[in-house]
Design a protein around this motif. Structure first.
Motif, PDB file in Angstrom:
ATOM      1  N   LYS A  99     -67.109   4.299  18.145  1.00 39.72           N
ATOM      2  CA  LYS A  99     -65.745   4.803  17.950  1.00 39.72           C
ATOM      3  C   LYS A  99     -65.440   6.018  18.825  1.00 39.72           C
ATOM      4  O   LYS A  99     -64.279   6.405  18.971  1.00 39.72           O
ATOM      5  CB  LYS A  99     -65.536   5.181  16.478  1.00 39.72           C
ATOM      6  N   ALA A 100     -66.469   6.637  19.394  1.00 40.41           N
ATOM      7  CA  ALA A 100     -66.300   7.898  20.122  1.00 40.41           C
ATOM      8  C   ALA A 100     -65.357   7.748  21.311  1.00 40.41           C
ATOM      9  O   ALA A 100     -65.336   6.716  21.987  1.00 40.41           O
ATOM     10  CB  ALA A 100     -67.656   8.413  20.593  1.00 40.41           C
ATOM     11  N   THR A 101     -64.577   8.804  21.567  1.00 40.12           N
ATOM     12  CA  THR A 101     -63.642   8.822  22.702  1.00 40.12           C
ATOM     13  C   THR A 101     -63.815  10.117  23.489  1.00 40.12           C
ATOM     14  O   THR A 101     -64.442  11.072  23.019  1.00 40.12           O
ATOM     15  CB  THR A 101     -62.182   8.718  22.215  1.00 40.12           C
ATOM     16  N   ALA A 102     -63.241  10.133  24.697  1.00 47.16           N
ATOM     17  CA  ALA A 102     -63.301  11.328  25.552  1.00 47.16           C
ATOM     18  C   ALA A 102     -61.992  11.463  26.314  1.00 47.16           C
ATOM     19  O   ALA A 102     -61.374  10.466  26.699  1.00 47.16           O
ATOM     20  CB  ALA A 102     -64.472  11.239  26.525  1.00 47.16           C
ATOM     21  N   LEU A 103     -61.579  12.708  26.521  1.00 51.85           N
ATOM     22  CA  LEU A 103     -60.361  13.016  27.272  1.00 51.85           C
ATOM     23  C   LEU A 103     -60.745  13.762  28.537  1.00 51.85           C
ATOM     24  O   LEU A 103     -61.415  14.796  28.476  1.00 51.85           O
ATOM     25  CB  LEU A 103     -59.421  13.876  26.419  1.00 51.85           C
ATOM     26  N   TYR A 104     -60.343  13.222  29.694  1.00 51.72           N
ATOM     27  CA  TYR A 104     -60.581  13.875  30.981  1.00 51.72           C
ATOM     28  C   TYR A 104     -59.246  14.425  31.487  1.00 51.72           C
ATOM     29  O   TYR A 104     -58.245  13.698  31.522  1.00 51.72           O
ATOM     30  CB  TYR A 104     -61.109  12.878  32.014  1.00 51.72           C
ATOM     31  N   LEU A 105     -59.242  15.689  31.908  1.00 53.76           N
ATOM     32  CA  LEU A 105     -58.020  16.314  32.416  1.00 53.76           C
ATOM     33  C   LEU A 105     -58.211  16.725  33.868  1.00 53.76           C
ATOM     34  O   LEU A 105     -59.164  17.448  34.200  1.00 53.76           O
ATOM     35  CB  LEU A 105     -57.655  17.533  31.565  1.00 53.76           C
ATOM     36  N   TYR A 106     -57.303  16.259  34.723  1.00 50.86           N
ATOM     37  CA  TYR A 106     -57.336  16.575  36.153  1.00 50.86           C
ATOM     38  C   TYR A 106     -56.003  17.181  36.565  1.00 50.86           C
ATOM     39  O   TYR A 106     -54.953  16.805  36.032  1.00 50.86           O
ATOM     40  CB  TYR A 106     -57.603  15.309  36.975  1.00 50.86           C
ATOM     41  N   PRO A 107     -56.011  18.099  37.530  1.00 47.13           N
ATOM     42  CA  PRO A 107     -54.759  18.762  37.905  1.00 47.13           C
ATOM     43  C   PRO A 107     -53.778  17.875  38.661  1.00 47.13           C
ATOM     44  O   PRO A 107     -52.595  18.182  38.722  1.00 47.13           O
ATOM     45  CB  PRO A 107     -55.222  19.937  38.776  1.00 47.13           C
ATOM     46  N   THR A 108     -54.264  16.774  39.262  1.00 49.58           N
ATOM     47  CA  THR A 108     -53.369  15.904  40.029  1.00 49.58           C
ATOM     48  C   THR A 108     -53.611  14.440  39.675  1.00 49.58           C
ATOM     49  O   THR A 108     -54.703  14.054  39.247  1.00 49.58           O
ATOM     50  CB  THR A 108     -53.580  16.074  41.548  1.00 49.58           C
ATOM     51  N   LYS A 109     -52.586  13.621  39.896  1.00 53.33           N
ATOM     52  CA  LYS A 109     -52.705  12.179  39.649  1.00 53.33           C
ATOM     53  C   LYS A 109     -53.731  11.546  40.584  1.00 53.33           C
ATOM     54  O   LYS A 109     -54.463  10.632  40.194  1.00 53.33           O
ATOM     55  CB  LYS A 109     -51.345  11.501  39.853  1.00 53.33           C
ATOM     56  N   ALA A 110     -53.769  12.020  41.831  1.00 52.16           N
ATOM     57  CA  ALA A 110     -54.695  11.442  42.812  1.00 52.16           C
ATOM     58  C   ALA A 110     -56.143  11.631  42.370  1.00 52.16           C
ATOM     59  O   ALA A 110     -56.968  10.718  42.483  1.00 52.16           O
ATOM     60  CB  ALA A 110     -54.464  12.079  44.182  1.00 52.16           C
ATOM     61  N   LEU A 111     -56.464  12.819  41.852  1.00 52.18           N
ATOM     62  CA  LEU A 111     -57.821  13.074  41.369  1.00 52.18           C
ATOM     63  C   LEU A 111     -58.143  12.211  40.154  1.00 52.18           C
ATOM     64  O   LEU A 111     -59.261  11.707  40.015  1.00 52.18           O
ATOM     65  CB  LEU A 111     -57.974  14.551  41.002  1.00 52.18           C
ATOM     66  N   ALA A 112     -57.172  12.055  39.274  1.00 46.91           N
ATOM     67  CA  ALA A 112     -57.377  11.218  38.092  1.00 46.91           C
ATOM     68  C   ALA A 112     -57.688   9.781  38.506  1.00 46.91           C
ATOM     69  O   ALA A 112     -58.593   9.137  37.953  1.00 46.91           O
ATOM     70  CB  ALA A 112     -56.135  11.262  37.204  1.00 46.91           C
ATOM     71  N   GLN A 113     -56.964   9.281  39.492  1.00 43.90           N
ATOM     72  CA  GLN A 113     -57.180   7.917  39.979  1.00 43.90           C
ATOM     73  C   GLN A 113     -58.561   7.782  40.611  1.00 43.90           C
ATOM     74  O   GLN A 113     -59.257   6.778  40.418  1.00 43.90           O
ATOM     75  CB  GLN A 113     -56.094   7.563  41.008  1.00 43.90           C
ATOM     76  N   ASP A 114     -58.975   8.802  41.343  1.00 40.07           N
ATOM     77  CA  ASP A 114     -60.287   8.794  41.989  1.00 40.07           C
ATOM     78  C   ASP A 114     -61.403   8.763  40.937  1.00 40.07           C
ATOM     79  O   ASP A 114     -62.389   8.040  41.077  1.00 40.07           O
ATOM     80  CB  ASP A 114     -60.420  10.033  42.878  1.00 40.07           C
ATOM     81  N   LEU A 171     -57.675  10.640  18.916  1.00 39.00           N
ATOM     82  CA  LEU A 171     -57.935  12.057  18.651  1.00 39.00           C
ATOM     83  C   LEU A 171     -58.928  12.249  17.507  1.00 39.00           C
ATOM     84  O   LEU A 171     -59.739  13.179  17.527  1.00 39.00           O
ATOM     85  CB  LEU A 171     -56.626  12.777  18.344  1.00 39.00           C
ATOM     86  N   SER A 172     -58.883  11.377  16.510  1.00 36.66           N
ATOM     87  CA  SER A 172     -59.802  11.497  15.370  1.00 36.66           C
ATOM     88  C   SER A 172     -61.254  11.317  15.785  1.00 36.66           C
ATOM     89  O   SER A 172     -62.166  11.850  15.137  1.00 36.66           O
ATOM     90  CB  SER A 172     -59.458  10.449  14.302  1.00 36.66           C
ATOM     91  N   ASN A 173     -61.478  10.568  16.855  1.00 37.71           N
ATOM     92  CA  ASN A 173     -62.841  10.252  17.297  1.00 37.71           C
ATOM     93  C   ASN A 173     -63.229  10.970  18.593  1.00 37.71           C
ATOM     94  O   ASN A 173     -64.231  10.621  19.217  1.00 37.71           O
ATOM     95  CB  ASN A 173     -62.968   8.735  17.496  1.00 37.71           C
ATOM     96  N   LEU A 174     -62.443  11.978  18.968  1.00 39.31           N
ATOM     97  CA  LEU A 174     -62.668  12.653  20.247  1.00 39.31           C
ATOM     98  C   LEU A 174     -63.941  13.503  20.198  1.00 39.31           C
ATOM     99  O   LEU A 174     -64.085  14.381  19.351  1.00 39.31           O
ATOM    100  CB  LEU A 174     -61.459  13.532  20.582  1.00 39.31           C
ATOM    101  N   LYS A 175     -64.860  13.237  21.128  1.00 44.06           N
ATOM    102  CA  LYS A 175     -66.139  13.953  21.169  1.00 44.06           C
ATOM    103  C   LYS A 175     -66.236  14.917  22.351  1.00 44.06           C
ATOM    104  O   LYS A 175     -66.949  15.914  22.278  1.00 44.06           O
ATOM    105  CB  LYS A 175     -67.306  12.954  21.247  1.00 44.06           C
ATOM    106  N   PHE A 176     -65.536  14.602  23.457  1.00 42.51           N
ATOM    107  CA  PHE A 176     -65.616  15.457  24.643  1.00 42.51           C
ATOM    108  C   PHE A 176     -64.239  15.628  25.276  1.00 42.51           C
ATOM    109  O   PHE A 176     -63.446  14.679  25.330  1.00 42.51           O
ATOM    110  CB  PHE A 176     -66.552  14.848  25.696  1.00 42.51           C
ATOM    111  N   ILE A 177     -63.993  16.839  25.765  1.00 45.29           N
ATOM    112  CA  ILE A 177     -62.834  17.104  26.625  1.00 45.29           C
ATOM    113  C   ILE A 177     -63.377  17.681  27.924  1.00 45.29           C
ATOM    114  O   ILE A 177     -64.048  18.720  27.923  1.00 45.29           O
ATOM    115  CB  ILE A 177     -61.847  18.091  25.977  1.00 45.29           C
ATOM    116  N   VAL A 178     -63.115  16.989  29.019  1.00 40.76           N
ATOM    117  CA  VAL A 178     -63.585  17.416  30.339  1.00 40.76           C
ATOM    118  C   VAL A 178     -62.405  17.978  31.122  1.00 40.76           C
ATOM    119  O   VAL A 178     -61.360  17.321  31.236  1.00 40.76           O
ATOM    120  CB  VAL A 178     -64.215  16.234  31.111  1.00 40.76           C
TER     121      VAL A 178
END
Length: 746
Positions: A99-114, A171-178
């Motif tokens: 069930k675990a989830t993770a949220l990755y945050l990048y400053p630009t769309k291009a980096l997120a796509q990469d 969000l209930s199962n969020l284990k990591f925020i990068v």
């Protein structure tokens, strides 16, 4: 061999001794160790499929710190494996917990796509980017099934947080925020993002979710303090290598002087064309960084005209379509494009393959950016970087003190957690997301929380029901303000040809940047302001091509409202506190692109700007003042020092020159002493001058070197002239500023 390139340049007829210093950076031996035994077998096999059988020690340290329950900030050079350091533990957790989830945050769309492409090599988990370009059906799929969502700060602010009920499972199962490229978040954006993080954490608490954070960053001066301010939790700092594993030559290149009397040098663009042509003829693949979009287009055009028949050259910048950017990236990776000319859009970690050389045209604003750009070449083999400095004081400082670049001193990152103009709208957003509770939420939002709630309640933005505060609206206000500005954006910039609003900004910024006849750059286009109607909150612009830009000339007055901190440094008393700044834009100057040659000065009659902000100031003892008066002009001496301090501050604190201002006064009425002020140019302050207060001795020493080592006789744009001085750089005394600094630092 890369040394042959330097010999070719030195033997060329254009060479006039422009090479200031050559640094030979020998590759660092990255120590390796086994993949930790506790990592899930499926992750280990995925690594082996990619040819990865061992890890760097800093990667393992980060993985083990996460396993032991710490939040982690990892700082290291480009191409040092930061991405693996968080992907491995995240995927390990997702395999172990279905069930675990993770949220990755990048400053630009291009980096997120990469990053998405890299993650797909590892696993078949439901993963996707969630941004403004994501189709509706894919958004629903990610909300319902996604294990890793890759997003950016803006979509988190306006999309995810106000609609968190749609993301309940995730969000209930969020284990990591990068948070990758964390050093990107400074100043206004960093201060806003810190509030977004606090809104996110309180929502996660509502769901009973307390994930670990992983911050990945270039080298910073204050990583632990920065990470705490950004997120609001404590972090363990893992310090990775600061240099690449491969040899690099780093060349500081100062354009040739064309006028010794005025200390005027050749254009950085003409020198860049010569160097790029030399590199391409030597068989090297090259990336060129130019600060402005217009510069990218002009440099690309001139390179194509000169050598485009022999080599494929491509520009790359924001404003291009996603499809075009992907196509250019693909052609760079394949080696089809031999030279790419880019803004900082390619500075961050997008994979563009193997490059042999970097040419940096002008200091990019921070040491972190300088080394990030340099690190885009030499990721798998030896390389060379040419840093071509411009004539401004910041660039020229590195020709006077080149050792500073490799002294392991980095800028502090400024984040202000007490700016009411930033905090208040986030409190209103938070009240919509989960009703505000004074007993709990003061821990998230800090000292200003109580006053902020009172102000929002008094103006009807929030209402109190029982012991909680609710937003007095059925919809969130998140979309009504930007993470990249402060204050209310009441002024609309309208394209006269289309009638469309192209941008919104505060009145203060409009008066400083979009005054009548100003040249205004929006995305890829140049506009000229034709009419300013402040009463109705509109400014009309027309698209025009120009060969010049404009700088406002401002005269400032400053008043002290409150002293927050003070200290004594040798012969001066230094203060940090709250001030009121009065600013009058008395005119503007037209300057030619790239040469910065002054064309003409034009008068303006605009209303006064008044705003509250924060400042650092110091007072000078009368005994020192009398010494200066006996040999030099005092107003000219302190005025020159003020200009130089403002010019050098971005070396100490990560900021843009336009984000700070300065005032000098022979006898300021609030101090009754000779005083020099540096203030945050943003309403409420964003932490720049607070950091300057803490590192004022470093700032004074650097400023002394900048002025005293400049070869000019009476001052020039490379030491004490300011492009925005409302008094048009009068009076100034270079010798007086040097004597004053000697007395202060003695």
């Amino acid at each position: 061999m890369i040394e042959e390139i330097l010999n070719t340049i030195k033997q060329h007829e254009n060479y006039k001794g422009q090479i200031v210093k050559i640094y030979e950076l020998n590759g660092v031996d990255y120590k390796r160790c086994e993949v930790p035994s506790f990592i899930d077998e499926r992750v280990r096999k995925a690594l082996e499929r990619l040819g990865i059988f061992s890890l760097y020690t800093h990667q393992v340290e980060a993985i083990e710190a996460l396993k032991n329950g710490f939040n982690v900030i990892l700082t290291s050079s480009t191409a040092s494996g930061k991405t693996l350091a968080f992907n491995i533990p995240v995927l390990d957790a997702l395999y172990r917990n279905k069930k675990a989830t993770a949220l990755y945050l990048y400053p630009t769309k291009a980096l997120a796509q990469d990053q998405l492409e890299k993650l797909k090599l590892f696993s078949e988990f439901p993963i996707g980017t969630y941004d403004g370009d994501t189709p509706q059906d894919e958004r629903i799929y990610l909300r319902n099934k996604g294990r890793i969502i890759i997003a950016n700060p803006d979509i988190l602010h306006v999309g995810l947080l106000p609609n968190h009920l749609l993301f309940g499972r995730f969000l209930s199962n969020l284990k990591f925020i990068v948070i990758d490229e964390a050093h990107y978040y400074s100043g206004v954006l960093g201060s806003h993002f810190a509030m977004v993080m606090r809104r996110l954490r309180r929502i996660l608490s509502y769901y009973g979710s307390f994930p670990q954070f992983f911050l990945s960053s270039a080298t910073l001066e204050n990583p632990e303090e920065f990470s705490f301010k950004l997120v609001g939790e404590h972090f363990k700092w893992i310090k990775g290598p600061a240099l690449s594993p491969f040899k690099k030559l780093f060349v500081i290149f100062n354009p040739a002087i064309v006028n010794e009397t005025l200390n005027i040098r050749k254009s950085t663009l003409s020198e860049a064309i010569w160097i790029v042509e030399t590199l391409l003829n030597q068989g090297k693949n090259v990336i060129v960084f130019e600060k402005s979009r217009k510069g990218v287009e002009i440099l690309s055009k001139q390179l194509k005209e000169r050598i485009g028949n022999t080599f494929e050259i491509s520009p790359y910048r924001a404003g291009y379509t996603v499809t075009l950017r992907r196509e250019i990236e693909k052609r760079i990776k394949s080696g089809q494009v031999r030279c790419v000319v880019s803004t900082n859009a390619l500075e961050l970690g997008i994979d563009i393959g193997e490059l042999d050389a970097t040419v940096i045209v002008g200091y990019p604003g921070t040491l972190s950016s300088l080394f990030q750009q340099s690190g885009r070449s030499g990721r798998v083999k030896e390389s060379i970087t040419f840093f071509i400095v411009s004539s401004n004081p910041l660039d020229q400082y590195f020709t006077k003190d080149p050792e500073y670049l490799f002294s392991n001193k980095f800028e502090s990152i400024s984040i202000d957690l007490d700016n009411p103009y930033i905090i208040k709208p986030h409190l209103a957003c938070a009240a919509y997301e989960v009703p505000l509770s004074p007993d709990i939420d003061s821990e998230y939002f800090g000292n200003y929380f109580g006053n902020g709630v009172k102000e929002l309640e008094s103006n009807g933005t929030i209402v109190k029901k029982s012991e909680h505060f609710f937003l007095n609206s059925k919809t969130s206000i998140a979309s009504q303000f930007s993470l990249r500005s402060t204050g209310e954006e009441h002024i609309r910039l309208i394209d006269m040809e289309t009638g469309k609003t192209i941008e919104k900004m505060s009145k203060k910024r409009a008066l400083e940047e979009a005054f009548p006849s100003a040249v205004y750059l929006h995305l890829t286009e140049t506009y000229v302001v034709k009419k300013m109607d402040l009463e109705n909150g509109v400014i009309y612009l027309k698209k025009e091509q120009t060969d010049f830009y404009t700088d406002a000339l401002a005269i400032e007055t400053i008043w002290i409202e409150k002293t927050i901190r003070e200290k004594q440094l040798r012969h001066i008393n230094v203060y940090f506190g709250e001030v009121v700044v009065e600013e009058v834009i008395r005119g503007f100057v037209k300057k030619q692109f790239f040469t910065d040659r002054k064309i003409e000065t034009c008068p303006l009659d605009l209303p006064k700007i008044e705003f509250k902000t924060k400042a650092m100031w110091f007072t000078i003892e009368d005994s020192i003042v009398n010494k200066i008066k006996s040999v030099e002009d005092l107003p000219g001496s302190i005025h020159a020092l003020e200009h130089a301090l403002v010019g050098m501050l971005p070396i100490i604190v990560q900021c843009d020159r336009k984000d700070i201002g300065g005032v000098s006064h022979p006898k300021h009425p609030d101090t009754n002493l000779t005083s020099i002020f540096l203030y945050d140019g943003v309403e409420g302050g964003i932490g720049i001058t607070e950091k300057a207060f803490e590192r004022v001795e470093d700032l004074l020493n650097i400023t002394f070197k900048s002025i005293s080592l400049c070869p000019c006789k009476e001052g020039c744009p490379s030491c004490i002239y300011s492009p925005k001085c409302g008094n048009e750089n009068k009076p100034l005394s270079k010798n007086g500023s040097i004597l004053l600094l000697k007395e202060i630092l003695s």
